[in-house]
Design an enzyme around this catalytic site. Structure first.
Site, PDB file in Angstrom:
ATOM      1  N   LYS A  56      49.091  11.426  59.018  1.00 21.14           N
ATOM      2  CA  LYS A  56      49.547  12.314  60.084  1.00 21.14           C
ATOM      3  C   LYS A  56      49.759  13.709  59.529  1.00 21.14           C
ATOM      4  CE  LYS A  56      49.903   9.738  63.733  1.00 21.14           C
ATOM      5  NZ  LYS A  56      49.151  10.051  64.950  1.00 21.14           N
ATOM      6  N   ASP A  79      44.971  13.075  61.090  1.00 25.93           N
ATOM      7  CA  ASP A  79      45.232  13.168  62.521  1.00 25.93           C
ATOM      8  C   ASP A  79      46.328  14.204  62.727  1.00 25.93           C
ATOM      9  OD1 ASP A  79      45.750  12.774  65.183  1.00 25.93           O
ATOM     10  OD2 ASP A  79      46.428  10.697  64.989  1.00 25.93           O
ATOM     11  N   GLU A 131      40.939  13.662  63.219  1.00 26.90           N
ATOM     12  CA  GLU A 131      41.282  13.197  64.574  1.00 26.90           C
ATOM     13  C   GLU A 131      42.109  14.231  65.340  1.00 26.90           C
ATOM     14  OE1 GLU A 131      42.485   9.103  64.662  1.00 26.90           O
ATOM     15  OE2 GLU A 131      44.012   9.446  66.192  1.00 26.90           O
ATOM     16  N   GLU A 140      42.027   9.420  72.396  1.00 25.18           N
ATOM     17  CA  GLU A 140      43.177   8.617  72.811  1.00 25.18           C
ATOM     18  C   GLU A 140      43.851   9.229  74.036  1.00 25.18           C
ATOM     19  OE1 GLU A 140      45.337   9.609  68.987  1.00 25.18           O
ATOM     20  OE2 GLU A 140      47.055   9.460  70.319  1.00 25.18           O
ATOM     21  N   ASP A 196      41.695   4.150  74.044  1.00 26.36           N
ATOM     22  CA  ASP A 196      42.776   3.193  73.812  1.00 26.36           C
ATOM     23  C   ASP A 196      42.724   2.192  74.958  1.00 26.36           C
ATOM     24  OD1 ASP A 196      45.978   3.319  72.426  1.00 26.36           O
ATOM     25  OD2 ASP A 196      45.493   1.986  74.112  1.00 26.36           O
ATOM     26  N   HIS A 239      41.421   3.377  69.588  1.00 23.26           N
ATOM     27  CA  HIS A 239      42.765   3.746  69.168  1.00 23.26           C
ATOM     28  C   HIS A 239      43.690   2.646  69.666  1.00 23.26           C
ATOM     29  CE1 HIS A 239      46.681   5.628  70.315  1.00 23.26           C
ATOM     30  NE2 HIS A 239      46.503   6.339  69.212  1.00 23.26           N
ATOM     31  N   GLU A 269      43.072   0.179  64.041  1.00 24.75           N
ATOM     32  CA  GLU A 269      44.272   0.972  63.764  1.00 24.75           C
ATOM     33  C   GLU A 269      45.464   0.029  63.619  1.00 24.75           C
ATOM     34  OE1 GLU A 269      45.145   4.202  66.460  1.00 24.75           O
ATOM     35  OE2 GLU A 269      46.556   5.012  64.987  1.00 24.75           O
TER      36      GLU A 269
HETATM   37 CA    CA Z   1      45.974   9.761  66.998  1.00 18.90          CA
END
Ligand code: CA
Length: 382
Positions: free
Chosen positions: A171, A200, A226, A252, A275, A302, A335
């Site tokens: 992240k 991401d 991402e 997502e 997702d 996702h 994921e």
């Molecule tokens: Ca994400």
């Protein structure tokens, strides 16, 4: 067969230690579960994606007030017909966000019912399994304070490695310089261990900063970058794809095939990430997968939900063709949310499990899970 009842369960629980991603602090984990019962006694479960800052009551209200009246007495095997009815009914106030997450939850439950009724796992109803197991990637690296946590995040990377993960998504989005410091620390900790990294930022930046970050990260040979820019900025995605060496991923926060279409026609994505709990369920995921395939774009789902969404995502992963066939084709990966969740695993009898670096696709009929109603009752707030 007819749908007899639709029950919505809103689950929510505070986190002992809140964590942050670039868009805010996550203080609770939530789930909007739907339980659909038929006159044959079969029960199907579905889940609406509740993003870290999303109130789970929004999708619940859409299910209760907009979708349930049209579901009662319908034949649950009519998944495509019901899906179109739900999308048509909500077109003027839906098409995105929590309303489509609500449709997703219902659609997942209908496929669970169909599988249980036919005695088949959902992946078989989707056309069969291209793979019976998937490689998981660790999603984590949230912040406990904010910027300045590179060393702690490097230790977290080692912990994921020790747990068996060889693919990890970091992240970012806490300032370009901090992001680069984090990636250097993580890469140093994993040096020589044969790991693959993704990043991401959860659309933390505008185009100039997103590009600056992307250029600084080119040395890390990322599998993907991402959500580099805002989910509506199709031209921004395209610019990232044209100017950066690494594959660009997103989706997502896109919903229905119509939400992915602008990205696909613009050549703005390398990896589309629907997702299952928010794109419109299995039915929409199939539409999106066909559309992406026709545009030569890979689909890699996702998922950040509880055990119901995770099981659904595994069936989708099983049934996805690779975008670019070869004997050494890149396979989609799962994921695997490593962040704190008070009830994610306890909800079902067979939660997600990694074995020797792989996660198996569930083999029992439907989604292949039994939901524990006591756990639902314990965390239910509405
Ligand atoms: Ca994400």
């Amino acid at each position: 067969m007819k749908i007899e009842s639709v029950a919505v369960h809103v689950l929510r629980h505070p986190l002992p230690t809140p964590f942050a991603f670039s868009q805010g602090w996550v203080t609770h984990r939530s789930a909007t579960l739907v339980e659909i019962t038929t006159d044959t006694g079969v029960t199907g479960w579905g889940e609406a994606f509740a993003q870290g800052l999303e109130a789970p009551q929004i999708a619940a209200a859409a299910i209760e007030h907009s979708l349930t009246p049209m579901l009662l007495d319908a034949d649950p095997m009519d998944t495509e017909v019901i899906w179109h009815a739900m999308v048509n009914r909500t077109r003027d106030f839906g098409r995105t966000g929590s309303v489509v997450a609500a449709i997703s939850a219902v659609d997942i439950a209908l496929w669970d019912i169909a599988g249980k009724t036919l005695g088949q796992p959902v992946y078989r109803l989707l056309g069969g399994a291209f793979r019976k197991r998937v490689r998981p990637y660790a999603t984590g690296f949230y912040r406990l304070r904010g910027p300045g946590e590179a060393e702690r995040l490097a230790e977290e990377a080692l912990a994921h490695f020790e747990s068996g993960f060889r693919i990890m998504k970091v992240k970012l989005g806490f300032g370009v310089d901090d992001d680069v410091a984090v990636m250097r620390a993580v890469a140093r900790a994993l040096q020589g261990k044969g790991c693959t990294l993704m990043v991401d930022t959860n659309h933390a930046y505008g185009r100039a900063q997103a590009l600056r970050l992307g250029r600084a990260l080119e040395e890390f040979d990322l599998r993907w970058y991402e959500e580099p820019v805002a989910p509506d900025d199709v031209a921004g995605y395209r610019e990232m794809r044209e100017k950066l060496a690494m594959p660009i991923a997103g989706g997502e926060n896109a919903h229905l095939a119509s939400g992915f279409l602008p990205f696909l026609t613009a050549g703005a994505l390398d990896v589309a990430q629907p997702d299952i709990g928010s794109c419109g369920g299995f039915t929409a995921a199939r539409h999106i997968a066909a559309l992406a395939q026709a545009h030569g774009v890979a689909v890699n789902p996702h998922v950040w939900g509880s055990a119901v969404a995770q099981a659904a995502s595994l069936h989708l992963l099983a049934a996805l063709p690779v975008a670019h066939h070869s004997l050494a084709a890149e396979e989609p990966i799962l994921e695997y949310d490593r962040s704190d969740h008070p009830f994610r695993n306890a909800l079902v009898d067979q939660p997600l499990r990694m074995d020797n670096g792989w996660v198996a696709i569930p083999e029992r009929p439907g989604l292949g899970i039994e939901v524990d109603r006591e756990v639902v009752a314990r965390y239910r707030i509405g």
